[in-house]
Motif scaffolding. Structure first.
Motif, PDB file in Angstrom:
ATOM      1  N   VAL A  53      40.728  25.141  20.391  1.00  0.00           N
ATOM      2  CA  VAL A  53      41.711  24.212  19.839  1.00  0.00           C
ATOM      3  C   VAL A  53      41.624  24.257  18.310  1.00  0.00           C
ATOM      4  O   VAL A  53      40.580  23.948  17.740  1.00  0.00           O
ATOM      5  N   ILE A 110      35.481  23.059  25.605  1.00  0.00           N
ATOM      6  CA  ILE A 110      36.562  22.915  24.634  1.00  0.00           C
ATOM      7  C   ILE A 110      35.935  23.095  23.261  1.00  0.00           C
ATOM      8  O   ILE A 110      35.005  22.377  22.897  1.00  0.00           O
ATOM      9  N   ARG A 139      40.609  34.612  21.924  1.00  0.00           N
ATOM     10  CA  ARG A 139      40.232  35.269  23.189  1.00  0.00           C
ATOM     11  C   ARG A 139      38.777  35.722  23.163  1.00  0.00           C
ATOM     12  O   ARG A 139      38.085  35.656  24.180  1.00  0.00           O
ATOM     13  N   ALA A 169      36.758  32.677  23.919  1.00  0.00           N
ATOM     14  CA  ALA A 169      36.895  32.337  25.338  1.00  0.00           C
ATOM     15  C   ALA A 169      36.074  33.284  26.215  1.00  0.00           C
ATOM     16  O   ALA A 169      35.466  32.852  27.197  1.00  0.00           O
ATOM     17  N   THR A 224      34.081  23.410  32.101  1.00  0.00           N
ATOM     18  CA  THR A 224      35.079  23.679  31.068  1.00  0.00           C
ATOM     19  C   THR A 224      34.479  23.377  29.701  1.00  0.00           C
ATOM     20  O   THR A 224      33.878  22.327  29.507  1.00  0.00           O
ATOM     21  N   TRP A 265      36.408  27.847  32.229  1.00  0.00           N
ATOM     22  CA  TRP A 265      37.449  27.800  31.212  1.00  0.00           C
ATOM     23  C   TRP A 265      36.828  27.508  29.866  1.00  0.00           C
ATOM     24  O   TRP A 265      35.963  26.642  29.755  1.00  0.00           O
ATOM     25  N   THR A 266      37.297  28.193  28.842  1.00  0.00           N
ATOM     26  CA  THR A 266      36.933  27.876  27.461  1.00  0.00           C
ATOM     27  C   THR A 266      38.237  27.787  26.684  1.00  0.00           C
ATOM     28  O   THR A 266      38.972  28.769  26.575  1.00  0.00           O
ATOM     29  N   LEU A 267      38.528  26.609  26.194  1.00  0.00           N
ATOM     30  CA  LEU A 267      39.756  26.367  25.438  1.00  0.00           C
ATOM     31  C   LEU A 267      39.417  26.290  23.958  1.00  0.00           C
ATOM     32  O   LEU A 267      38.506  25.561  23.567  1.00  0.00           O
TER      33      LEU A 267
END
Length: 167
Positions: free
Chosen positions: A114, A84, A97, A100, A82, A110-112
């Protein structure tokens, strides 16, 4: 009582020497933290900023010069598969998007993304959204190229996170 005695025996067996390793299991990938500066375009009030807020062009320029930061940095870290990515601004969902998707292509599950990490450099829009005008465009302080610059900095940070040596 037979059932509780059976569970107690299982527990005692599990506590026997050699049942647990001396060190905890290693994570899938190490924790890694990186920061990447954003190559900021020149600060400039949106063409509709002064009118929207009842200011002169000179006052609008002065406000943006004083309010918008001189430097901005992407902060990113990984925990296993993951990533972030913290941005010092509010990117549109489409830009988020895009970031991500870059993370996914680099192997992250997953790439969040923030927003509001280490400051606020305004809204960040795609060029056509900036030209469309509106509230977010008026609070976009670096013009229509800021979205591209943000994605570039996030891409560099994600590449650093994806490499085994972090470089």
């Amino acid at each position: 009582t037979g059932d509780s005695e059976h569970r107690l025996a299982q527990f005692e067996t599990a506590l026997q020497p050699g049942q647990f390793s001396a060190s905890p299991p290693r994570p899938v990938a190490p924790f890694r933290f990186v920061q990447e500066p954003i190559s900021l375009p020149p600060k400039s009030p949106h063409p509709t900023f002064a009118q929207a807020y009842g200011a002169t062009e000179g006052l609008a320029k002065m406000l943006v010069d004083r309010f918008a930061p001189q430097v901005a940095t992407v902060s990113a870290f990984r925990l296993g598969k993951t990533a972030i990515v913290g941005t010092p601004c509010e990117p549109t969902s489409e830009i988020g998007r895009s970031i991500a998707l870059i993370g996914r292509k680099l192997g992250f599950d997953w790439t969040l993304v923030v927003p509001h990490v280490n400051g606020w450099a305004g809204y960040v829009l795609r060029p056509d959204d900036y030209r469309r005008r509106g509230y977010e465009a008026q609070l976009s302080f670096y013009g229509e190229q800021m979205g591209e610059r943000l994605v570039e900095a996030c891409t560099v940070a994600l590449h650093k996170l994806a490499k085994p040596d972090g470089r």
